[in-house]
Design a protein around this motif. Structure first.
Motif, PDB file in Angstrom:
ATOM      1  N   PRO A  36       0.840  -1.201   0.000  1.00  0.00           N
ATOM      2  CA  PRO A  36       0.000   0.000   0.000  1.00  0.00           C
ATOM      3  C   PRO A  36       0.873   1.248   0.000  1.00  0.00           C
ATOM      4  O   PRO A  36       1.976   1.256   0.558  1.00  0.00           O
ATOM      5  CB  PRO A  36      -0.789  -0.130   1.304  1.00  0.00           C
ATOM      6  CG  PRO A  36       0.059  -0.981   2.182  1.00  0.00           C
ATOM      7  CD  PRO A  36       0.764  -1.940   1.265  1.00  0.00           C
ATOM      8  N   VAL A  37       0.396   2.304  -0.645  1.00  0.00           N
ATOM      9  CA  VAL A  37       1.156   3.546  -0.725  1.00  0.00           C
ATOM     10  C   VAL A  37       1.006   4.325   0.581  1.00  0.00           C
ATOM     11  O   VAL A  37      -0.107   4.547   1.067  1.00  0.00           O
ATOM     12  CB  VAL A  37       0.686   4.393  -1.916  1.00  0.00           C
ATOM     13  CG1 VAL A  37       1.401   5.737  -1.932  1.00  0.00           C
ATOM     14  CG2 VAL A  37       0.931   3.648  -3.216  1.00  0.00           C
TER      15      VAL A  37
ATOM     16  N   SER B 257       7.581  16.359  -7.903  1.00  0.00           N
ATOM     17  CA  SER B 257       6.395  15.641  -7.430  1.00  0.00           C
ATOM     18  C   SER B 257       6.525  15.085  -6.023  1.00  0.00           C
ATOM     19  O   SER B 257       5.627  14.403  -5.547  1.00  0.00           O
ATOM     20  CB  SER B 257       6.073  14.486  -8.392  1.00  0.00           C
ATOM     21  OG  SER B 257       5.821  14.983  -9.693  1.00  0.00           O
ATOM     22  N   SER B 258       7.650  15.377  -5.367  1.00  0.00           N
ATOM     23  CA  SER B 258       7.815  14.916  -3.993  1.00  0.00           C
ATOM     24  C   SER B 258       8.466  15.982  -3.116  1.00  0.00           C
ATOM     25  O   SER B 258       7.886  16.413  -2.124  1.00  0.00           O
ATOM     26  CB  SER B 258       8.644  13.631  -3.956  1.00  0.00           C
ATOM     27  OG  SER B 258       8.779  13.141  -2.650  1.00  0.00           O
TER      28      SER B 258
ATOM     29  N   ASP C 130      -0.045  11.062  -6.512  1.00  0.00           N
ATOM     30  CA  ASP C 130      -1.224  11.489  -5.764  1.00  0.00           C
ATOM     31  C   ASP C 130      -0.992  11.245  -4.276  1.00  0.00           C
ATOM     32  O   ASP C 130      -1.020  10.108  -3.803  1.00  0.00           O
ATOM     33  CB  ASP C 130      -2.455  10.712  -6.245  1.00  0.00           C
ATOM     34  CG  ASP C 130      -3.713  11.136  -5.506  1.00  0.00           C
ATOM     35  OD1 ASP C 130      -4.025  12.327  -5.534  1.00  0.00           O
ATOM     36  OD2 ASP C 130      -4.353  10.260  -4.900  1.00  0.00           O
ATOM     37  N   ASN C 131      -0.777  12.319  -3.538  1.00  0.00           N
ATOM     38  CA  ASN C 131      -0.363  12.202  -2.130  1.00  0.00           C
ATOM     39  C   ASN C 131      -1.545  12.110  -1.175  1.00  0.00           C
ATOM     40  O   ASN C 131      -1.631  12.833  -0.190  1.00  0.00           O
ATOM     41  CB  ASN C 131       0.513  13.398  -1.746  1.00  0.00           C
ATOM     42  CG  ASN C 131       1.814  13.406  -2.510  1.00  0.00           C
ATOM     43  OD1 ASN C 131       2.311  12.357  -2.880  1.00  0.00           O
ATOM     44  ND2 ASN C 131       2.350  14.578  -2.769  1.00  0.00           N
TER      45      ASN C 131
ATOM     46  N   PHE D  39       3.084   6.511  -5.615  1.00  0.00           N
ATOM     47  CA  PHE D  39       4.201   5.585  -5.477  1.00  0.00           C
ATOM     48  C   PHE D  39       5.003   5.908  -4.225  1.00  0.00           C
ATOM     49  O   PHE D  39       5.052   7.051  -3.772  1.00  0.00           O
ATOM     50  CB  PHE D  39       5.125   5.686  -6.699  1.00  0.00           C
ATOM     51  CG  PHE D  39       4.421   5.544  -8.013  1.00  0.00           C
ATOM     52  CD1 PHE D  39       4.289   4.303  -8.618  1.00  0.00           C
ATOM     53  CD2 PHE D  39       3.844   6.651  -8.631  1.00  0.00           C
ATOM     54  CE1 PHE D  39       3.617   4.172  -9.820  1.00  0.00           C
ATOM     55  CE2 PHE D  39       3.173   6.530  -9.839  1.00  0.00           C
ATOM     56  CZ  PHE D  39       3.053   5.283 -10.429  1.00  0.00           C
ATOM     57  N   ASN D  40       5.647   4.876  -3.687  1.00  0.00           N
ATOM     58  CA  ASN D  40       6.637   5.022  -2.617  1.00  0.00           C
ATOM     59  C   ASN D  40       7.964   4.460  -3.093  1.00  0.00           C
ATOM     60  O   ASN D  40       8.012   3.443  -3.793  1.00  0.00           O
ATOM     61  CB  ASN D  40       6.230   4.274  -1.352  1.00  0.00           C
ATOM     62  CG  ASN D  40       5.125   4.944  -0.569  1.00  0.00           C
ATOM     63  OD1 ASN D  40       4.291   4.270   0.014  1.00  0.00           O
ATOM     64  ND2 ASN D  40       5.092   6.273  -0.555  1.00  0.00           N
ATOM     65  N   LEU D  41       9.026   5.131  -2.695  1.00  0.00           N
ATOM     66  CA  LEU D  41      10.371   4.638  -2.958  1.00  0.00           C
ATOM     67  C   LEU D  41      11.262   5.085  -1.812  1.00  0.00           C
ATOM     68  O   LEU D  41      11.172   6.222  -1.355  1.00  0.00           O
ATOM     69  CB  LEU D  41      10.911   5.189  -4.284  1.00  0.00           C
ATOM     70  CG  LEU D  41      12.336   4.743  -4.648  1.00  0.00           C
ATOM     71  CD1 LEU D  41      12.343   3.278  -5.084  1.00  0.00           C
ATOM     72  CD2 LEU D  41      12.920   5.616  -5.754  1.00  0.00           C
TER      73      LEU D  41
END
Length: 850
Positions: A29-30, A119-120, A143-144, A254-256
């Protein structure tokens, strides 16, 4: 009888359950990360240090600065300063402000790119901390909006089952946050068609839908309520896939996590797969990491090293911005991925690149995830004022489905998540000595630490490999009927005679590779059986040639292809259903050879090849070894294991490219430990530590327009660790250049022979053996061997300590004992001055200075 029937039924039930088990969708999950520092707040930089390096992290931009304490050289992850690059286009400026970019896709295959800077970082959707000496930076990009593990929608029956287990207070909160839709009792402002499209179950039953105005603190409470009554993550993923609009899954997010570690003299940058998250409707296709790390400006002097064949240099600001940017796939194309044509099959045999700037060198090796990587490089002047080289990675593989006639739009299918336990890891090392030689020494050191068996070898004479071609297949007529039959090129007796000739010439350290020695042809059938070719002789004749090689202390390597299967028949030991690899589109991987004329598959002129899945390849090797031992065969020449790489994307038995490498390495290590000699072609670096000899190594570049000069980087790194040769001398397109490139990189000799005349190959597809006639070449081969033995015989066990480019086409290679080999691949003589005296090196020749 009744008992037997029940047992049979039970067996089929269990078999059906096991065989139909699909690969579970593994998507995290994000999570929404936040940097809670207020604007204007002064935040101290984070500094990690050890004896050799200092790493500075700038929290406001997430940029890093790596400092080599010994030299004082600094390497920035992003271009220095805040000045606007007037040459940079919008997209490149985004990339310049980012630590990474990611490319994602929708279900139609349309690709879009997000940049961490825009975007982050600018949205403050990241966090960072130092954990046990490791700096972790966690990003949310896209999309945060936080994802809560609560049902986006549920049928009335399922929701009631959960509500019954909740307390009254909890039931009230859930009731207030969801609306129950009844298709027969809608409000006047409800859009019936839209509701049925988003919630198909509504046509049959009532459906609870999460309200759009549900507050986040209510969602957080409900997350705990539903978890307590048995609502699992898998339940959530199924419901989110079923109702993507209600779950928010129709928006990309997304998460990284990037982990920075100082490890001795290296900076390790790690991106674990288990900390990558994305929404299933928007698969994470590609990751570009640190695209401007160490980049050089228009005011800097230096070059970039790229893994182009043996290695190539791209000079800073070389003015070639009208050429296509450099891009090459590490270990070549994934053979399990579909392609319609092959125009240029360029590949990188090693996963490394580097940058030399103002006298200091930084080398990067891709430690983990190399099989997913490509290396890209570009010069200033195209869309920025910076010269840069970096790696990008295929993350989730996808391809289009062929459903023409059933759907007007392209439909794409993707992998079900990421492989377990894998990651992307880059190791950046400031080099102790500058230049591409300093980079090669760092790479050599890294290889030896990772593979302790790669020690200095003792080679007393020139290594020489000889391929002897036994038989090929050709259409021949019998009683007017065409048959595909073996065509003799060199019999077993003639092969024995050649081996005895080599011994009579005084050749030592000879590696004999037998090609086309069994199962009908060079394009042999499935190697689950070993059937000698009667047109070449009897079993006794084959045993005699094996004995001849042993008697003369030559190593015999019969070549076998365990990766691509041909002439597959029933009961051949290779099942097209069980053993053939599958592509992402679920189709069996099968293709004909590609034409070098029209670039497509030669379906009317070639054999159909099936890609073997990794487990089947290993099983066939295990089956082959004891059968070969009965013929006296102790060694194996692997045609494809060191030169071609593929995954298997079957949804029930998925094997990634990275996992495929490990499977191969385990088998090669087992053979090595058992005393089996291993010969590999090309020599991708994952196979090198287990090889006794490498043939067909790339000893030149691949002629990219943007590169400036080829260098023997790979050969410098490997020389003295394992014997290697370039392409067969007599089959090279340019005989002189191939020979001189072999000299420059310290390669041994390699020839390919057959006894018959080349005219026998007419009307066959084996014209690559156009210059193989033994009787015409053996005299020249003997002269070359004696010349190489005299000039280089004592050098093959030594490391190359230096290599310099004296002039375009003129180089000098220096060995441990001080021997210098000057190579002149140009049209003019060159005077080389050493020790105060001048040595004239003729055009297209070489000289040795001892």
């Amino acid at each position: 009888m009744k008992k037997f029937a029940w047992l049979l039924l039970s067996f089929f039930t269990i078999f059906s359950f096991v065989s139909c088990k699909k690969r579970i969708l593994r998507v995290n999950p994000v999570t929404v990360y936040q940097n809670l520092e207020e604007d204007g707040t002064v935040v101290e930089d984070i500094i990690l240090e050890n004896e050799y390096l200092s790493l500075r992290f700038l929290p406001e931009t997430a940029a890093i600065i790596l400092t080599d304490k010994a030299s004082g050289a600094r390497w920035h992850s992003n271009p220095k300063g805040n000045a606007v690059d007037i040459d940079a286009d919008v997209i490149t400026s985004y990339l310049m402000d980012s630590q990474f970019s990611l490319e994602y896709s929708d279900t139609t295959g349309v690709a879009m790119t997000l940049y961490s800077g825009q975007s982050s970082i600018l949205l403050k959707a990241y966090e960072y901390e130092v954990v046990n000496g490791v700096l972790e930076v966690r990003y949310t990009i896209g999309d945060n909006v936080r994802t809560f593990r609560i049902p986006p929608a549920l049928t009335e029956e399922r929701m009631d089952a959960y509500l019954e287990k909740m307390e009254d207070r909890e039931q009230g909160i859930v009731d207030a946050s969801y609306r129950l839709y009844d298709i027969n009792n809608l409000r006047s402002n409800d859009d019936q068609d839209a509701l049925l499209a988003n919630y198909p179950d509504l046509a049959k039953t009532n459906v609870y839908v999460l309200r759009d105005n549900a507050h986040e603190y209510m969602k957080e409470l409900m997350e705990e309520f539903f978890a307590n009554v048995g609502y699992t993550y898998n339940d959530y993923m199924e419901d989110a896939e079923k109702y993507p609009t209600a779950s928010g899954m129709n928006k990309p997010a997304f998460n990284l996590t990037l982990r920075y570690i100082l490890d001795g003299k290296s900076l390790v940058v790690n991106a674990p797969f288990d900390q990558i998250a994305y929404r299933p409707n928007f698969p994470f296709r590609q990751l570009t990491l640190l695209p401007f790390m160490g980049s050089g400006s228009v005011h800097d002097e230096g070059f970039m090293l790229v893994p182009d064949g043996s290695g190539s240099l791209i000079n800073f600001n070389n003015g070639k911005f009208n050429q296509v940017p450099f891009s090459v796939v590490v270990y070549g194309w994934d053979e399990a991925m579909p392609r319609d044509a092959v125009i240029s099959d360029s590949k990188a045999p090693f996963p490394g690149f580097g940058i030399q700037k103002n006298g200091a060198a930084l080398f990067c090796v891709i430690e983990e995830g190399a099989s997913y990587a490509s290396v890209r490089a570009d010069v200033s002047g195209r869309n920025a004022s910076w010269n840069r080289v970096y790696a990008y990675f295929d993350i989730v593989h996808g391809t289009s489905l062929d459903i023409v006639g059933r759907n007007e739009r392209n439909v794409y299918v993707f992998e079900n998540g990421l492989p377990d336990g894998e990651s992307i890891t880059l190791r950046y090392t400031p080099c102790s000595s500058p230049g591409y030689v300093g980079m090669a020494k760092e790479y050599r050191s890294w290889l030896q630490k990772k593979y302790p068996q790669l020690g200095q070898t003792k080679i007393d004479d020139t290594p020489i490999a000889v391929e002897i071609v036994g038989a090929v297949n050709k259409t021949q007529h019998r009683l007017g009927i065409p048959f595909d039959l073996p065509l003799k090129l060199t019999s077993y007796v003639e092969t024995e005679s050649m081996i005895n000739d080599f011994a009579m010439f005084g050749w030592k350290n000879v590696q004999i590779k037998l090609n086309g020695w069994f199962n009908r042809s060079v394009d042999h059938s499935v190697p689950t059986k070993i059937k000698l070719i009667k047109e070449l002789g009897k079993k006794k004749d084959f045993r005699n040639l094996v004995s001849a090689a042993e008697k003369n202390n030559y190593k015999l390597y019969p070549e076998v292809d365990f990766v691509f299967m041909r002439d597959v028949k029933q009961f051949s030991g290779f099942s097209l259903y069980r053993d053939a690899a599958r592509s992402i589109n679920r189709e069996r991987v099968q293709r004909y050879p590609f034409s070098f004329v029209w670039f497509g598959e030669r379906k009317m002129w070639g054999k159909l090849n099936y890609l073997s899945r990794p487990a089947a390849t290993i099983r066939m090797i295990d089956n082959y070894v004891p059968k070969a031992a009965k013929l006296g065969i102790k060694n194996i020449a692997f045609r494809s294991i060191g030169s071609r790489l593929a995954g298997d994307y079957h949804e029930k038995r998925h094997v990634s490219r990275e996992a495929s490498i490990k499977i191969r390495q385990e088998k090669l290590a087992e053979l090595q430990n058992a005393g089996t000699g291993v010969l590999v072609n090309t020599g991708f670096d994952f196979a090198v530590p287990f090889a006794s000899v490498i043939t067909d190594m790339m000893i030149d570049d691949q002629y990219f327009g943007i590169t400036d000069t080829a260098v023997p980087f790979y050969q410098i790194a490997l020389h003295g660790l394992v014997p290697f040769t370039g392409k067969a001398i007599n089959l090279a397109e340019d005989y002189t250049k191939n020979l001189l490139k072999s000299v420059e990189g310290g390669a041994g000799l390699y020839f390919s022979f057959m006894k018959e005349e080349t005219s026998e190959l007419q009307e066959t597809k084996f014209r690559q053996f156009y210059a193989n006639e033994y009787d015409k070449w053996v005299g020249d081969a003997d002269a070359l061997y004696k010349r190489f033995s005299a000039d280089f015989g004592k050098l093959y066990s030594q490391a190359i300590v230096d290599h310099r480019i004296l002039s375009p086409g003129v180089t000098v290679t220096v060995y441990q004992d001080g021997t210098e080999v000057v190579v002149n691949i140009s049209d003019n003589d060159w005077t080389y001055r050493s020790g105060g005296s001048g040595l004239v090196v003729k055009a297209n020749s070489y000289s040795v200075v001892k």
